[in-house]
Scaffold this active site. Sequence first.
Site, PDB file in Angstrom:
ATOM      1  N   TRP A   1       0.789  -1.234   0.000  1.00  0.00           N
ATOM      2  CA  TRP A   1       0.000   0.000   0.000  1.00  0.00           C
ATOM      3  C   TRP A   1       0.820   1.283   0.000  1.00  0.00           C
ATOM      4  O   TRP A   1       0.270   2.371  -0.040  1.00  0.00           O
ATOM      5  CB  TRP A   1      -0.963   0.030   1.193  1.00  0.00           C
ATOM      6  N   ASN A   2       2.152   1.173   0.054  1.00  0.00           N
ATOM      7  CA  ASN A   2       2.914   2.414   0.239  1.00  0.00           C
ATOM      8  C   ASN A   2       3.146   3.201  -1.046  1.00  0.00           C
ATOM      9  O   ASN A   2       3.232   4.422  -1.006  1.00  0.00           O
ATOM     10  CB  ASN A   2       4.236   2.133   0.975  1.00  0.00           C
TER      11      ASN A   2
ATOM     12  N   GLU B   1       9.739  -8.632  -3.739  1.00  0.00           N
ATOM     13  CA  GLU B   1      10.295  -7.398  -3.177  1.00  0.00           C
ATOM     14  C   GLU B   1       9.724  -7.274  -1.772  1.00  0.00           C
ATOM     15  O   GLU B   1       8.570  -6.883  -1.603  1.00  0.00           O
ATOM     16  CB  GLU B   1       9.859  -6.189  -4.024  1.00  0.00           C
TER      17      GLU B   1
ATOM     18  N   CYS C   1      10.116   0.384   2.183  1.00  0.00           N
ATOM     19  CA  CYS C   1      10.771  -0.885   2.504  1.00  0.00           C
ATOM     20  C   CYS C   1      12.289  -0.770   2.616  1.00  0.00           C
ATOM     21  O   CYS C   1      12.911  -1.476   3.386  1.00  0.00           O
ATOM     22  CB  CYS C   1      10.426  -1.901   1.433  1.00  0.00           C
TER      23      CYS C   1
ATOM     24  N   GLU D   1      11.092  -4.988  11.409  1.00  0.00           N
ATOM     25  CA  GLU D   1      10.707  -3.905  10.513  1.00  0.00           C
ATOM     26  C   GLU D   1       9.490  -3.197  11.100  1.00  0.00           C
ATOM     27  O   GLU D   1       8.478  -3.831  11.389  1.00  0.00           O
ATOM     28  CB  GLU D   1      10.367  -4.462   9.130  1.00  0.00           C
TER      29      GLU D   1
ATOM     30  N   LYS E   1      18.997 -12.186   0.987  1.00  0.00           N
ATOM     31  CA  LYS E   1      18.502 -12.854   2.208  1.00  0.00           C
ATOM     32  C   LYS E   1      16.957 -12.833   2.211  1.00  0.00           C
ATOM     33  O   LYS E   1      16.331 -13.011   1.160  1.00  0.00           O
ATOM     34  CB  LYS E   1      19.152 -12.218   3.434  1.00  0.00           C
TER      35      LYS E   1
ATOM     36  N   GLU F   1      13.795  -5.631  -9.636  1.00  0.00           N
ATOM     37  CA  GLU F   1      12.918  -4.772 -10.430  1.00  0.00           C
ATOM     38  C   GLU F   1      13.791  -3.705 -11.080  1.00  0.00           C
ATOM     39  O   GLU F   1      14.932  -3.472 -10.686  1.00  0.00           O
ATOM     40  CB  GLU F   1      11.841  -4.145  -9.541  1.00  0.00           C
TER      41      GLU F   1
END
Length: 483
Positions: free
Chosen positions: A151-152, A249, A283, A380, A450, A457
């Site tokens: 959603w970001n 991603e 992210c 996170e 990782k 992308e």
Amino acid sequence: MQLQPTASHFINGAYVEDTAGAPIEIIYPATGEVIGTVHAATPAIVDQALESAKVGQKVWAAMTGRERGRIMSRAAAMIMERNHELSVLETYDTGKPYQETIAVDATSGADALEYFGGLAGSLTGEHIPLGEDWVYTVREPLGVCVGIGAWNYPTQIACWKGAPALACGNAMVFKPSETTPMCALKVAEILHEAGVPAGVYNVIQGMGEVGAALVNDTRVDKVSLTGSVSTGKKVYAAAASHMKHVTMELGGKSPLIIFDDADVENAVGGAILGNFYSSGQVCSNGTRVFVQKGIKEKFLARLAERLDTAVIGDPLDEATSFGPMVSKRQMDIVLGYMAKGQEEGARLVYGGKRLERDGFYLEPTVFADVTDDMTIAREEIFGPVMSVLDFDTEEEVIARANDTEYGLSAGVFTSDLSRGHRVIGQLEAGSCFINSYNDAPVEAPFGGVKNSGVGRENSKEAINHYSQVKSVYVRMGDVEAPY
Ligand code: NDP
């Protein structure tokens, strides 16, 4: 205020509604108001989208790369012409300040369409001579690709997945996050107005179940997800059971390392961009800020002075530079981390609270004296919370920076370029920065190592993830068989 989309889905070149699907309210994060409703895709809608993609893909792949590229470039130009309208929509969808959306969202979508549109005519194979015989290779599309977005960055993600997919001759079915359903519909509308044939770029709404239905469908050849590590593991596993191609991603807890010899203003600027842009909902953010002891107090003092100048307010006001969180849910998650930081003994040096106003506003927040084992240094957060950790030596900071399950990004600020290269060379991350942070030009590969993901992308790298190579052996003489 109502911003009702024309319909919930965009399939086969047209808006489609099916009110039998569960309603999803569209909430403006700056006020908490419901500004529209879409409906989750029913199985019939999922089926319709995949069928139209199957048919559309054949039409699209039969065109030359240059024809596809010309249409994509036209779409890029249309996006730039409508940047204001699309940026306002992005702000309503996400709550991010217009000051950001006008500069970054639709524009980076247009960059992707223009860049991959430009490459579309050059996706050639190789000729491999073998004496009199030879092999030629053909770069072919994968078929139907599914894009699942977070959603970001709803416009950017819809384009970053769509552009390389379309350049290679694939069709796409895109499912935005249920939190931000509006922007991808506009991308689909513009692509079709620019000349993309019906069925080539479809958008359907829904929660995780709709994403899962797409990933598990045998008509789908590739899945590209932007989302959390836990969703990534589920989607990767489902894709693996059908041997589908994937791009993942995922999240990060990236280190940003500031050495004593760094330019303090630039280091503070990088740390602000890497922690508070989009209210920290990025992210690749450098949320573990390792500051060498000699520069620490100067860094913290200057950081606080500059944070005092952030303009928090109505995201549609051009002066606003810091907006709300995307949703109440995300705000509550971040408030939980703010409390945890204090409980575990980190020193709160800036912010730390929800703002007393409508909408999902948090203060930009900085914790100092954070240690490696604290929850805020390990998990996170996906919000405006910076953790500042002290360090003494280069060797020590490299080991601590790498001590994480994630590996999306990493940054180093130093005036010693040799040290910058040496340190970056040892950091386990996919997208790295020296004396900068969070730049994401379409020309550069973007993605993690990782648990932060697989595949890349953007850039020419993305072509490898949206196409496959067929090799053809051509024998010029007779076939010699043993019997
Ligand atoms: P989620 O992982 O919760 O969701 C991502 C998308 O996947 C959503 O569209 C979601 O649908 C969908 N989904 C959820 N479950 C499944 C499933 N089982 N099968 C298929 N699809 C599913 O992430 P958020 O949307 O909450 O975004 C935040 C996260 O994304 C953060 O952790 C962040 O790090 C990461 N992110 C990574 C980026 C990168 O490029 N590496 C960029 C941006 C964000 P729905 O939510 O509608 O139910």
